[in-house]
Design a protein around this motif. Structure first.
Motif, PDB file in Angstrom:
ATOM      1  N   ALA A 243       8.271   2.408   4.793  1.00 24.38           N
ATOM      2  CA  ALA A 243       9.554   1.784   4.449  1.00 24.38           C
ATOM      3  C   ALA A 243      10.537   2.824   3.931  1.00 24.38           C
ATOM      4  N   TYR A 244      10.054   3.727   3.084  1.00 23.97           N
ATOM      5  CA  TYR A 244      10.896   4.814   2.566  1.00 23.97           C
ATOM      6  C   TYR A 244      11.436   5.661   3.717  1.00 23.97           C
TER       7      TYR A 244
ATOM      8  N   SER B 154       2.822   9.281  -4.993  1.00 28.07           N
ATOM      9  CA  SER B 154       1.977   9.185  -3.807  1.00 28.07           C
ATOM     10  C   SER B 154       2.773   8.962  -2.526  1.00 28.07           C
ATOM     11  N   VAL B 155       3.939   8.316  -2.636  1.00 30.60           N
ATOM     12  CA  VAL B 155       4.774   8.152  -1.442  1.00 30.60           C
ATOM     13  C   VAL B 155       5.194   9.514  -0.914  1.00 30.60           C
TER      14      VAL B 155
ATOM     15  N   ALA C 220      10.615  -0.627  -2.221  1.00 30.01           N
ATOM     16  CA  ALA C 220       9.396  -0.131  -1.572  1.00 30.01           C
ATOM     17  C   ALA C 220       8.613   0.761  -2.526  1.00 30.01           C
ATOM     18  N   MET C 221       9.293   1.665  -3.214  1.00 29.17           N
ATOM     19  CA  MET C 221       8.601   2.591  -4.115  1.00 29.17           C
ATOM     20  C   MET C 221       8.071   1.878  -5.358  1.00 29.17           C
ATOM     21  N   LEU C 222       8.801   0.841  -5.825  1.00 28.56           N
ATOM     22  CA  LEU C 222       8.341   0.074  -6.980  1.00 28.56           C
ATOM     23  C   LEU C 222       7.156  -0.819  -6.634  1.00 28.56           C
ATOM     24  N   GLY C 223       6.897  -1.041  -5.347  1.00 26.32           N
ATOM     25  CA  GLY C 223       5.859  -1.965  -4.923  1.00 26.32           C
ATOM     26  C   GLY C 223       4.451  -1.404  -4.926  1.00 26.32           C
ATOM     27  N   VAL C 224       4.286  -0.096  -5.107  1.00 29.96           N
ATOM     28  CA  VAL C 224       2.939   0.484  -5.126  1.00 29.96           C
ATOM     29  C   VAL C 224       2.402   0.449  -6.558  1.00 29.96           C
TER      30      VAL C 224
ATOM     31  N   SER D 138       0.860  -1.182   0.000  1.00 31.05           N
ATOM     32  CA  SER D 138       0.000   0.000   0.000  1.00 31.05           C
ATOM     33  C   SER D 138       0.896   1.230   0.000  1.00 31.05           C
ATOM     34  N   VAL D 139       0.332   2.365  -0.369  1.00 30.73           N
ATOM     35  CA  VAL D 139       1.127   3.599  -0.389  1.00 30.73           C
ATOM     36  C   VAL D 139       1.631   3.922   1.009  1.00 30.73           C
TER      37      VAL D 139
END
Length: 575
Positions: A314-315, A553-554, A540-544, A307-308
């Motif tokens: 995580a970011y 959105s992150v 983490a960013m590639l996972g949304v 999720s975002v």
């Protein structure tokens, strides 16, 4: 109950006050338009009481021997002396700054006299004393390891290169037939580094997540594989300074890029020089070298669907760990600040750490040209720095002067291609060698740099079109170069671990070449640090979902947390 009633009364009063202000503003707008609204707001500001200084100046404070004034003068002078520009520290002599070379000694290039050396297996390792090096094991032992630069591991709480080198050496000593465990140990490291590990007669070379500390390699006429930080050192070692392929690109009549040209595919500044790309490693056995992808591991998917909010958490966690390690490793630090979303996100994620460390912000601008895009960055960054309570240092970029002392130093280190020489000079002559320069490049790996992804397959022709939008993309030689690049990096669906090939291409091709060359230029002065240079950030960013990546959105979620925190301490909001 009384507390609840008081809270209700306060919030009701705050809401009434805000409603009244909106009504008053609307009345002024109807009477005189936006100008009258501005005048009304200005009158409100000037009617606010002027805050008084805590202490007034005593009678003795008017003289030059006033202690507080003299102490301020002394402190200012001492600070100027302590943070002298790198150009004064090195006196324009640190050619191949933070550079290194690994070879047998028979074909070594002409290395700077100030460099130091050690034995690595059957080879000699030489480097600039300014480069941080961790050396484990010895030439007489079966295992030996070099860690060049700065490395961390947030999961294992390893905050510096010494701790990471100890961990990697432990993994290396337990190695049997496969390098898989060692590759895994390197995979999740943050920082800016090169790892060279020897297991008997076999050597494994890893670069960091973005290959931001470059590792070039080549083969001499006698068949020896040599490694170095700069393409020019490899070219000299192999006895071939030609740069036909690079000059073909740089001088091509159909290749234009307002942001600056760079080299495509496997092409480097010299014809017999190769680069180790991000997510790949180099294995040397006797007199052969194999460049191979190790990430993502075959048959795995390291990018979980998130999720975002989970991705933002995580970011935030990874950036804060990396920033804490960076700020603890140097006596002073500067963060390169722009008006962009990457800068704002890093600033928000680590604001308390930056303030505690006394970090300064830095922005550059071509004052002579007054370029619009850098002017916007300058003004936006200045506002961000003011809001964050950070000192803001401005670097004035000068037109390139080939007769300047820096130009001679620069052209010896980078004789073929100039990525951003004007900025390299400004940093060398404006920043201290003792400082750490924090740069927030890499976020676009996660925020989807390439938006058009409608081709049925990623082919050399597609990559040529992503590399350049002009007619150069149709050149048969360029297309052939990207076919060679795809084979060299194993850029194919079966090796991608479900990561989109467009994302891998941007990550590996642009970061390993365009970005890393820039960092190498900046190494003349302050040490470059990259808080986003971690696969934990990228995965983490590639996972949304793709749409959320495009919307950044992150970053938006992180900004909303800032607003929520501000609102919780100021229920009435900003007037």
């Amino acid at each position: 109950m009384n507390e609840v009633q008081n809270l209700y009364r306060d919030s009701k009063h705050s809401l009434s006050s805000k409603v009244q202000k909106v009504r008053t503003a609307a009345w002024h707008y109807r009477k005189g338009g936006i100008q009258q609204v501005k005048l009304w707001r200005w009158n409100q500001v000037v009617q606010q009481p002027i805050p008084q200084r805590k202490t007034t100046l005593p009678e003795g404070g008017l003289r030059r021997d006033y202690p507080r004034l003299r102490n301020a003068w002394i402190e200012k002078t001492q600070q100027a002396q302590a943070w002298a520009p790198a150009s004064e520290t090195h006196n324009y002599r640190n050619v191949f700054a933070q550079g290194w070379f690994l070879g047998s000694g028979d074909d070594n290039p002409s290395l700077p006299s100030a460099w130091v050396s050690t034995v690595f297996g059957e080879k000699n390792f030489s480097c600039d004393p300014a480069l941080q090096v961790m050396h484990k094991g010895s030439a007489q032992q079966h295992h030996q390891l070099l860690l060049l630069g700065q490395a961390t591991d947030s999961a294992k709480k390893l905050r510096n290169s010494q701790q990471v080198a100890h961990e990697l050496y432990s993994v290396l000593k337990s190695k049997r037939d496969s390098w898989a465990d060692f590759d895994e140990a390197v995979t999740w490291l943050g920082g800016r580094f090169v790892v060279i590990a020897r297991h008997g007669a076999e050597t494994r070379v890893h670069v960091d997540a973005m290959a931001s500390r470059s590792c070039y390699w080549g083969t001499t006429d006698s068949g020896e594989v040599v490694l170095a930080s700069h393409s020019a050192l490899i070219a000299e070692a192999v006895g071939d300074l030609s740069s036909t392929r690079a000059k073909w690109v740089l001088n091509h009549p159909d290749y234009h890029n307002p942001a600056g040209v760079y080299l495509p595919g496997t092409i480097t500044s010299h014809d017999r020089t190769w680069l180790v790309f991000a997510n790949c490693c180099l294995t040397i056995r006797q007199r052969t070298a194999e460049h191979k992808r190790f990430f993502p591991p075959r048959g795995s998917n390291p990018v979980p669907a998130l999720s975002v909010e989970a991705a933002t958490e995580a970011y935030l966690a990874e950036v804060r760990f990396q920033m804490d390690a960076i700020l603890s490793s140097a006596p002073a630090s500067i963060i390169a600040l722009t008006a962009g979303s990457d800068s704002r996100a890093i600033l928000n994620a680590s604001l308390d750490l930056l303030q505690d460390a006394g970090t300064s912000a830095m922005t550059y601008h071509f004052f002579e040209k007054d370029a619009g895009h850098t002017r916007i960055d300058l003004l936006g960054a200045n506002r961000l720095a003011e809001e964050a309570g950070l000192k803001h240092r401005i670097l004035n970029l000068q037109p390139w002067d080939p007769k300047a002392r820096f130009a001679k130093l620069y052209s010896r280190s980078f004789p073929v291609w100039a990525r951003f020489g004007a900025l390299a000079r400004a940093c060398y002559e404006g920043l201290s060698a003792e400082e750490e320069l924090i740069i927030g490049v890499g976020g676009e790996v996660g925020t989807a740099f390439y938006l058009e992804r409608d081709h049925p397959a990623v082919t050399p022709e597609v990559l040529a079109g992503k590399f350049t939008q002009d007619n150069f993309q149709y050149d048969a030689q360029l297309i052939a170069e990207f076919e060679r690049y795809m084979a060299y990096t194993q850029l194919a669906p079966e090796h991608a671990g479900e990561i989109d090939l467009y994302d891998l291409f941007y990550w590996e091709h642009r970061m390993s070449g365009w970005a890393a060359y820039w960092y190498s230029e900046l190494d003349f002065g302050a040490t470059v640090a990259l808080p986003l240079n971690s696969r934990r950030v990228f995965c983490a960013m590639l996972g949304v979902p793709f749409e959320d990546r495009v919307r950044k959105s992150v970053y938006g979620t992180l900004n909303s947390w800032v607003d929520i925190a501000a609102g919780s301490t100021n229920p009435g909001g900003k007037n």
